[in-house]
Design a protein around this motif. Structure first.
Motif, PDB file in Angstrom:
ATOM      1  N   MET A 651     -45.108  73.480 -32.905  1.00 58.24           N
ATOM      2  CA  MET A 651     -44.234  74.398 -32.109  1.00 58.24           C
ATOM      3  C   MET A 651     -43.635  75.258 -33.386  1.00 58.24           C
ATOM      4  SD  MET A 651     -42.076  72.128 -29.559  1.00 58.24           S
ATOM      5  CE  MET A 651     -42.732  70.648 -28.759  1.00 58.24           C
ATOM      6  N   GLU A 652     -43.010  74.712 -34.215  1.00 57.30           N
ATOM      7  CA  GLU A 652     -42.126  75.269 -35.547  1.00 57.30           C
ATOM      8  C   GLU A 652     -43.235  76.422 -36.075  1.00 57.30           C
ATOM      9  OE1 GLU A 652     -38.725  73.849 -37.865  1.00 57.30           O
ATOM     10  OE2 GLU A 652     -40.487  73.442 -39.267  1.00 57.30           O
ATOM     11  N   ARG A 653     -44.483  75.799 -36.370  1.00 58.36           N
ATOM     12  CA  ARG A 653     -45.563  76.748 -37.018  1.00 58.36           C
ATOM     13  C   ARG A 653     -45.862  77.645 -36.311  1.00 58.36           C
ATOM     14  NH1 ARG A 653     -50.528  77.617 -36.725  1.00 58.36           N
ATOM     15  NH2 ARG A 653     -50.714  76.283 -34.925  1.00 58.36           N
ATOM     16  N   ILE A 654     -46.009  77.584 -34.798  1.00 56.61           N
ATOM     17  CA  ILE A 654     -46.511  78.676 -34.121  1.00 56.61           C
ATOM     18  C   ILE A 654     -45.377  79.837 -34.055  1.00 56.61           C
ATOM     19  CG2 ILE A 654     -46.981  79.348 -31.770  1.00 56.61           C
ATOM     20  CD1 ILE A 654     -48.341  76.690 -31.295  1.00 56.61           C
ATOM     21  N   VAL A 655     -44.193  79.328 -33.783  1.00 53.89           N
ATOM     22  CA  VAL A 655     -43.057  80.467 -33.690  1.00 53.89           C
ATOM     23  C   VAL A 655     -42.995  81.164 -34.947  1.00 53.89           C
ATOM     24  CG1 VAL A 655     -40.649  80.618 -33.624  1.00 53.89           C
ATOM     25  CG2 VAL A 655     -41.836  79.063 -32.018  1.00 53.89           C
ATOM     26  N   ASN A 656     -42.918  80.580 -36.094  1.00 53.05           N
ATOM     27  CA  ASN A 656     -42.856  81.254 -37.228  1.00 53.05           C
ATOM     28  C   ASN A 656     -44.263  82.367 -37.625  1.00 53.05           C
ATOM     29  OD1 ASN A 656     -40.620  80.780 -38.882  1.00 53.05           O
ATOM     30  ND2 ASN A 656     -41.111  78.795 -38.683  1.00 53.05           N
ATOM     31  N   GLU A 657     -45.448  81.528 -37.117  1.00 56.13           N
ATOM     32  CA  GLU A 657     -46.767  82.758 -37.513  1.00 56.13           C
ATOM     33  C   GLU A 657     -46.270  83.916 -36.497  1.00 56.13           C
ATOM     34  OE1 GLU A 657     -50.157  80.516 -36.629  1.00 56.13           O
ATOM     35  OE2 GLU A 657     -50.316  79.697 -38.443  1.00 56.13           O
ATOM     36  N   ILE A 716     -36.545  88.644 -37.011  1.00 54.03           N
ATOM     37  CA  ILE A 716     -35.937  87.467 -36.891  1.00 54.03           C
ATOM     38  C   ILE A 716     -36.077  86.699 -38.530  1.00 54.03           C
ATOM     39  CG2 ILE A 716     -36.301  85.088 -35.872  1.00 54.03           C
ATOM     40  CD1 ILE A 716     -37.766  86.632 -33.368  1.00 54.03           C
ATOM     41  N   GLY A 717     -37.313  86.912 -39.080  1.00 55.05           N
ATOM     42  CA  GLY A 717     -37.116  86.565 -40.447  1.00 55.05           C
ATOM     43  C   GLY A 717     -37.712  84.991 -40.668  1.00 55.05           C
ATOM     44  N   LEU A 718     -37.105  84.006 -40.160  1.00 53.97           N
ATOM     45  CA  LEU A 718     -37.495  82.691 -40.072  1.00 53.97           C
ATOM     46  C   LEU A 718     -36.999  81.849 -38.862  1.00 53.97           C
ATOM     47  CD1 LEU A 718     -38.802  80.688 -42.178  1.00 53.97           C
ATOM     48  CD2 LEU A 718     -36.525  80.203 -43.354  1.00 53.97           C
ATOM     49  N   PHE A 719     -37.758  80.895 -38.718  1.00 51.66           N
ATOM     50  CA  PHE A 719     -37.128  79.892 -37.435  1.00 51.66           C
ATOM     51  C   PHE A 719     -37.388  78.436 -38.095  1.00 51.66           C
ATOM     52  CE2 PHE A 719     -38.642  77.131 -34.068  1.00 51.66           C
ATOM     53  CZ  PHE A 719     -37.803  77.518 -33.039  1.00 51.66           C
ATOM     54  N   LYS A 720     -36.221  77.599 -37.565  1.00 45.12           N
ATOM     55  CA  LYS A 720     -36.370  76.366 -38.047  1.00 45.12           C
ATOM     56  C   LYS A 720     -35.566  75.487 -37.009  1.00 45.12           C
ATOM     57  CE  LYS A 720     -36.903  72.722 -40.837  1.00 45.12           C
ATOM     58  NZ  LYS A 720     -37.963  72.456 -40.984  1.00 45.12           N
ATOM     59  N   ILE A 734     -33.972  71.240 -27.639  1.00 42.86           N
ATOM     60  CA  ILE A 734     -34.150  71.513 -29.012  1.00 42.86           C
ATOM     61  C   ILE A 734     -33.127  72.630 -29.430  1.00 42.86           C
ATOM     62  CG2 ILE A 734     -35.688  72.931 -30.406  1.00 42.86           C
ATOM     63  CD1 ILE A 734     -38.145  71.913 -29.215  1.00 42.86           C
ATOM     64  N   GLU A 735     -32.783  72.375 -30.672  1.00 45.35           N
ATOM     65  CA  GLU A 735     -31.450  73.268 -31.210  1.00 45.35           C
ATOM     66  C   GLU A 735     -32.423  73.750 -32.358  1.00 45.35           C
ATOM     67  OE1 GLU A 735     -27.552  72.100 -31.159  1.00 45.35           O
ATOM     68  OE2 GLU A 735     -27.967  70.309 -30.293  1.00 45.35           O
ATOM     69  N   ALA A 736     -32.004  75.074 -32.743  1.00 44.49           N
ATOM     70  CA  ALA A 736     -32.739  75.666 -33.784  1.00 44.49           C
ATOM     71  C   ALA A 736     -31.964  76.843 -34.445  1.00 44.49           C
ATOM     72  CB  ALA A 736     -34.104  76.249 -33.193  1.00 44.49           C
ATOM     73  N   VAL A 737     -32.428  77.250 -35.602  1.00 50.61           N
ATOM     74  CA  VAL A 737     -31.893  78.462 -36.211  1.00 50.61           C
ATOM     75  C   VAL A 737     -32.698  79.508 -36.552  1.00 50.61           C
ATOM     76  CG1 VAL A 737     -29.512  77.233 -36.907  1.00 50.61           C
ATOM     77  CG2 VAL A 737     -31.553  77.189 -38.291  1.00 50.61           C
ATOM     78  N   THR A 738     -32.344  80.584 -36.836  1.00 45.83           N
ATOM     79  CA  THR A 738     -33.059  81.625 -37.483  1.00 45.83           C
ATOM     80  C   THR A 738     -32.479  82.516 -38.569  1.00 45.83           C
ATOM     81  OG1 THR A 738     -32.178  83.293 -35.965  1.00 45.83           O
ATOM     82  CG2 THR A 738     -34.006  82.140 -34.998  1.00 45.83           C
ATOM     83  N   SER A 739     -33.164  83.258 -39.202  1.00 39.41           N
ATOM     84  CA  SER A 739     -32.577  84.059 -40.186  1.00 39.41           C
ATOM     85  C   SER A 739     -31.794  83.358 -41.215  1.00 39.41           C
ATOM     86  CB  SER A 739     -31.939  85.108 -39.601  1.00 39.41           C
ATOM     87  OG  SER A 739     -31.541  86.499 -40.463  1.00 39.41           O
TER      88      SER A 739
END
Length: 914
Positions: A651-657, A716-720, A734-739
Motif C-alpha cells: 500500500m505504501e509503495r502504491i501511494v508513493n508511486e 504531497i511529497g512523501l507518504f509513510k 492506519i495512521e500515516a504522515v506525509t511531507s
C-alpha cells in the motif's frame, strides 16, 4: 368482507358525524372484492410512492452501523438516522421525508422463532415532518394510504386506533377528519413517546383486526382488545407527534418546531396483506424456509412447533447476518461483532436440529439477496464477501464446540468428585459469554451426563450483562434538546475557501450564550455567521480551519477556534473575541495558510490510501471513519482478518508511486447519478444532495468529497505509514504522515538504526540485520547452554527429594523448597515426579527476592479419591500472602511472602488431616 366508505358533504344533515369544516361524513356499505394480492416489494414501493406524492423526499436506507452515534449499537428504527433533524442540530433540505429503513434490534434474540413477530432484522417504513405538517395532515394521510383502493385498500371496519388520553385533539381528528366510529378509538396511557431529554410527545397507534380465526383469547380476557397482548388485533402503524421538549429539569415546554415521526413495520403489513398466521409465512421469509427444507433431512415446515422454531430462527438470523456483514460489521467477541457471531452460531445449532449436515448458511445468502434485491442491491453486490465471512465463522464454531466440550468435561469431573448435581448458572454463563459455547448445548450435555443446570442463575447473569450494556450506551445523550436560536438563522452563507484563504465577509449573525445579539466584545465566546467565508467547517474527517478575523484597520478582533455547520448548513465560526464585533459590519477572514497546506496534503493522501487499500486487500475494505489533521491522517476501514507487513508495504509503495507520478487532482461539481456512473466512492457518513463534488485523482481514485485537496499529487511529497492496528469488530486503523512529518519520521528511524549499528558493532548500516541475526544465534546457543547447566544443577539439588515421602491420613506427599527457580522449572520437576509415581501429592515452592511461587501436582489416583490441586493451592497459598488456581491435576500460586513457604507445607498437612 364489508367496507365502510366515508363521504364528506357540504351543508350536512343529521345523518352521520359532523366534519371539522362543517360538512358531514355519510356512511355507506358495499361488498368488497378480495383483498389486493401484493408482494412485499410492491407494498414497500407503494408506501414510498404515496408519500412522495405528498411532497416527501425519499431517503435511501442507511447503513445498519450508526454514524457518530455512540448511543446505538445498531440503527434500530427509521427515525434513528434522522435524529439530527429532530433535535435541531441540522435542517433537512426538504422538511418532508419518507424512507424504508433496514433496522436491527437484539435485546430479545431468545424470542425469535417462538413468537409471531419478533425479528432481529426488520424494515421500518416511515414518514417524517420536520417542523412542517402535523396531526391534521398526517392522520387523514394514514387513513388514505390504508383504505384507498389506489393504495392498500384495507377494510375500514377492521381498523382501530389508540391514543393518549390527555391528547383529545388526536381523538377528535380521528372522529371528525376521518370519520372513525368512537368505538374504534381506544385511550391508552402508554401512548406517549419519551426517551429522555429532547423531543417527545403523544402518539396514536393503528391496529388491524385479523378476524376470529386469529383470536387466541377468551372473549372476556382483559387483553382481548386493540392494544392488548393478543394475536387478533395487530398493530401496523404508529404516529408520533413530537410537540414537547423534555428538559433536563423534567419540564415539558412546547417545541419551537413540532415534528411528526411515524413507523410502519413492513413485515407486519405484509402478513396482513398476504393473510398469514405469522410474519414468517410471507414472501420475505418463505423462500428461505423452503430452501432449508431442501437442505434438511426430510424435515418440513409445520411438521412440529419445535422444528418450526428452528426454521424461523435460521430464516430470521441469515437476513440479519447478511445485511450486517454487507454493511461492514464482522464477527468478533464484542459489540455488534459479538451479535453477528451469536446469530451465526444460533443458526448452526438450529440447523443441526433440522438434520442439516456441514456448513449451510452460505447457501442461503443468494436467496436473501434475491428476495431483497429490488430495494437493497448491496447484498447481491457484496455476496462473495458475505459468504466468505460466514463460512469462516461456521468453521470457527466447530472449533469452539470442541473447546467448550473440553471445558465442560473438566467441570463435570470436578462436580462428580464433589458429588455436585447442578451446574452453576455462573459456569454456564461463562461458557456462553466467554467461550461462545451455546447454552442449549450446555443443557443437552449436562442432561446426558446426569446433571441439571441452574437456569435461574444463568438468566440472572444474562440479565446483568444486558443491564451493563444498556447502562454503557445510556451514558451518552440519545437526542439533544432543540435550540431554536441556531435553527432560526436562515441567512445565506457561501464557503469560498476552495481557492482562497483570505476573504472579505459581512457578519450576519452573532450568538452569545444561545442568544442572538447585535454585538460582541472582548473576552466573549461567540458563534458567528458571515455572508461568505474561506474557513472550512469540520466535515468528512477534515478538521476545521483556524485563523483570525480582522477589522477594516487590519486589527485582529477574534481568533477562530472551531468551525462547524449550523443547522441550516452555514459555516458557524466559534471564536474568542479580543476586540469588538458588530452585526452587518465587514471583516477580513484570514485562514492559517500554513496549517491549511498541511491538512490538504493529508486529505488527498487519504484518498490515495483508500484506493490502495482496495487494490491490495479487496473491494470490501470500505472506509469506516477518518481524521485529517495538519500533522497526519487516520483512516479506519473494514477488513476481515489481519493486515500483513507485506500488504502494508505494498500500500505504501502504491501511494508513493501515485504521489511521484504527479497526478492531476481534478474537482468537479456534477450530479450524484453521474458521479456514481463514473465509479465515484462515497465517503463514510457524508450526506449528499443532488449536486456533489467529485474528486478525481488521475482517473485512479474517484471519490465524492466536500473537502479541500492539493492540485497535483507531487505537492504531497512523501507518504509513510506509522502504524496499523485493530480498533474493533472487523475494523482496522492506519495512521500515516506525509511531507515534512514523513521525512522527520524516516530521519528518526535512520538515527535509531545508527544507534543499533553502534551497539552491535556493525561497520555499515547495510550489515546491521546480518550482525543482529548473528548475535541472536549466539544468544540462542548461550541460552541453550544455560538451560543445560540449570538442569544439571536442578538434578543435583533434588537428587534425593523424591525419596522424602511423608503421609497423612493415608495420603502420601512430597514437599520441597528451592531458591530462584522459574515456574517452567517447577513444572518440569512436577513432570519428573509424575513419571516416577513417587507420591499422591507433590508441592514445590521457590523464593526469589520478595516473591514466592507454589506449585501443587496431584496424581490421577488421588484425583479419583476427590483430591484436587486447585483446592489444595487455595488452602496453602495464604501462607505466602497470595492466591491461585488451576486444574484438578496441577495448580499454582504466587505471593509476596517468601518466608511463608514452610508454613504453606504445614497447611498442606492440616488440610490432609481434615
Amino acid at each position: 368482507m364489508n367496507e365502510q366508505l366515508f363521504h364528506c358533504k357540504q351543508g350536512g344533515t343529521a345523518v352521520g358525524r359532523p366534519c371539522s369544516n362543517g360538512a358531514v361524513f355519510l356512511f355507506t356499505k358495499r361488498r368488497r372484492m378480495k383483498m389486493k394480492k401484493l408482494s412485499s416489494s410492491e407494498i414497500r414501493q407503494m408506501y414510498l410512492d404515496f408519500f412522495q406524492e405528498k411532497g416527501h423526499k425519499v431517503h435511501p436506507s442507511a447503513s445498519l452501523i450508526p454514524v457518530n452515534d455512540p448511543t446505538l449499537l445498531w440503527i434500530n428504527s427509521g427515525v434513528a438516522t434522522l435524529k439530527k433533524y429532530f433535535d435541531g442540530t441540522e435542517t433537512p433540505e426538504v422538511p418532508r421525508i419518507t424512507n424504508a429503513q433496514k433496522s436491527i434490534r437484539t435485546n430479545d434474540i431468545e424470542n425469535v422463532g417462538h413468537t409471531a413477530r419478533h425479528h432481529t432484522l426488520f424494515e421500518m417504513m416511515g414518514n417524517f415532518s420536520i417542523g412542517d405538517y402535523f396531526k391534521e395532515e398526517v392522520i387523514p394521510w394514514a387513513w388514505e394510504f390504508l383504505t384507498s383502493e389506489k393504495w392498500l385498500g384495507l377494510d375500514p371496519d377492521r381498523l382501530y386506533v389508540t391514543y393518549y388520553p390527555k391528547d383529545p385533539e388526536t381523538k377528535a381528528l380521528w372522529m371528525d377528519k376521518v370519520g372513525l366510529p368512537e368505538d374504534h378509538i381506544i385511550p391508552v396511557e402508554d401512548n406517549f413517546w419519551d426517551i429522555g431529554a429532547g423531543p417527545c410527545g403523544p402518539d396514536t397507534e393503528i391496529f388491524y383486526d385479523r378476524g376470529e380465526k386469529y383470536n387466541n383469547l377468551a372473549e372476556d380476557d382483559p387483553e382481548n382488545y386493540p392494544g392488548g397482548e393478543n394475536e387478533r388485533y395487530l398493530e401496523i402503524w404508529n404516529l408520533v407527534f413530537s410537540q414537547f421538549n423534555h428538559m433536563p429539569d423534567g419540564t415539558y415546554p412546547p417545541l419551537p418546531h413540532k415534528n411528526v415521526d411515524t413507523g410502519m413495520g413492513l413485515e407486519r403489513v405484509v402478513s396482513v396483506i398476504q393473510d398469514t398466521p405469522t410474519n414468517f409465512e410471507t414472501d420475505l421469509f418463505m423462500p428461505i424456509i423452503k430452501q432449508l427444507e431442501s437442505l434438511s433431512a426430510g424435515k418440513k415446515y409445520n411438521d412440529s412447533k419445535e422444528l418450526d422454531v428452528s426454521f424461523k430462527v435460521i430464516a430470521d438470523h441469515i437476513r440479519a447476518v447478511s445485511f450486517a456483514i454487507g454493511d461492514g460489521a464482522l464477527p468478533s467477541n464484542e459489540g455488534r461483532g459479538y451479535i453477528i457471531r451469536r446469530l451465526i452460531r444460533r443458526s448452526v445449532m438450529h440447523g443441526q436440529r433440522l438434520g442439516i449436515q456441514g456448513s449451510f448458511l452460505t447457501k442461503l445468502v443468494p436467496t436473501v439477496a434475491q428476495i431483497m434485491h429490488s430495494y437493497y442491491p448491496e447484498v447481491t453486490e457484496n455476496m462473495e464477501f458475505i459468504q466468505k465471512v460466514i463460512a469462516n465463522e461456521e468453521n470457527r464454531f466447530q472449533e469452539t464446540i470442541h473447546d467448550g466440550l473440553s471445558i465442560l468435561e473438566t467441570i463435570f469431573a470436578d462436580m462428580k468428585a464433589s458429588n455436585e448435581t447442578t451446574l452453576s448458572g455462573e459456569n454456564a454463563f461463562k461458557l456462553y459469554d466467554t467461550y461462545g459455547f451455546p447454552y442449549e448445548l450446555t443443557l443437552e450435555y449436562a442432561s446426558d451426563n446426569g446433571f441439571t443446570v441452574d437456569e435461574e442463575g444463568f438468566q440472572a447473569e444474562m440479565q446483568a450483562q444486558k443491564d451493563r450494556a444498556r447502562a454503557a450506551r445510556n451514558t451518552e445523550t440519545s437526542m439533544n434538546v432543540q435550540s431554536a436560536v441556531l435553527r432560526d438563522i436562515t441567512v445565506e452563507s457561501e464557503f469560498v475557501g476552495y481557492a482562497s484563504t483570505t476573504e472579505e465577509g459581512v457578519l450576519k449573525a452573532i450568538v452569545v450564550d444561545d442568544e442572538l445579539v447585535e454585538s460582541a466584545h472582548k473576552d466573549a465566546h461567540a458563534q458567528l455567521v458571515f455572508d461568505r467565508t474561506p474557513f472550512y467547517a469540520e466535515m468528512g474527517g477534515q478538521l476545521a480551519d483556524h485563523g483570525t478575523i480582522q477589522d477594516a484597520n487590519g486589527t485582529v478582533v477574534a481568533n477562530v477556534l472551531q468551525v462547524k455547520k449550523a443547522p441550516n448548513g452555514q459555516p458557524l465560526h466559534t471564536v474568542e473575541v479580543i476586540g469588538d464585533l458588530q452585526v452587518n459590519a465587514a471583516y477580513t477572514l484570514v485562514v492559517d495558510a500554513s496549517e491549511r497546506a498541511k491538512i490538504i496534503k493529508n486529505h488527498t493522501a487519504t484518498h490515495l490510501l483508500h484506493q490502495a487499500l482496495k487494490d491490495v486487500l479487496g473491494t470490501h475494505a470500505n472506509q469506516a471513519g477518518s481524521l485529517v489533521t495538519p500533522t497526519g491522517l487516520r483512516f479506519d476501514f473494514s477488513h476481515f482478518g489481519q493486515v500483513t507487513s507485506e500488504e502494508l508495504a505494498e500500500m505504501e509503495r502504491i501511494v508513493n508511486e501515485k504521489i511521484w507520478a504527479g497526478l492531476e487532482v481534478v474537482t468537479v461539481e456534477t450530479t450524484l447519478e453521474d458521479a456514481k456512473s463514473r465509479g465515484a466512492m462515497a465517503l463514510f457518513g457524508e450526506k449528499y444532495g443532488n449536486l456533489v463534488r467529485m474528486v478525481n485523482i488521475g482517473d485512479w481514485s474517484i471519490e465524492l468529497c466536500g473537502g479541500i485537496h492539493v492540485a497535483n499529487t507531487q505537492e504531497i511529497g512523501l507518504f509513510k505509514i506509522v502504524s496499523e492496528s485493530g480498533i474493533g469488530a472487523g475494523v482496522r486503523r492506519i495512521e500515516a504522515v506525509t511531507s515534512k512529518e514523513a521525512f522527520d519520521l524516516l530521519s528518526h528511524h535512520e538515527n535509531l538504526l545508527k544507534q543499533v549499528a553502534g551497539e552491535v558493532k556493525a561497520i555499515q548500516l547495510d550489515t546491521v540485520v546480518e550482525r543482529v541475526a548473528t548475535l541472536g544465534q549466539e544468544l540462542k546457543e548461550a541460552n541453550g547452554e544455560i538451560a543445560k547447566l540449570k538442569a544439571k544443577i536442578m538434578k543435583s539439588e533434588v537428587a534425593d527429594v523424591f525419596n522424602n515421602v511423608e503421609e497423612v491420613n493415608g495420603t502420601s506427599f512430597i514437599t520441597v523448597a528451592l531458591e530462584n527457580k522459574e515456574m517452567d522449572e517447577l513444572r518440569q520437576l512436577a513432570d519428573t515426579w509424575r513419571q516416577k509415581g513417587a507420591s499422591d501429592i507433590f508441592v514445590v515452592g521457590t523464593a526469589s527476592a520478595d516473591k514466592a511461587n507454589l506449585l501443587v501436582a496431584v496424581s490421577k489416583d488421588a484425583n479419583a479419591r476427590g483430591l484436587k490441586a486447585g483446592d489444595i493451592i487455595k488452602a496453602i497459598a495464604p501462607a505466602i500472602q497470595g492466591g491461585g488456581g488451576g486444574r484438578p491435576d496441577m495448580a499454582q500460586a504466587g505471593g509476596k511472602n517468601p518466608a511463608g513457604i514452610p508454613q504453606a507445607f504445614e497447611l498442606l498437612k492440616e488440610y490432609l488431616a481434615k
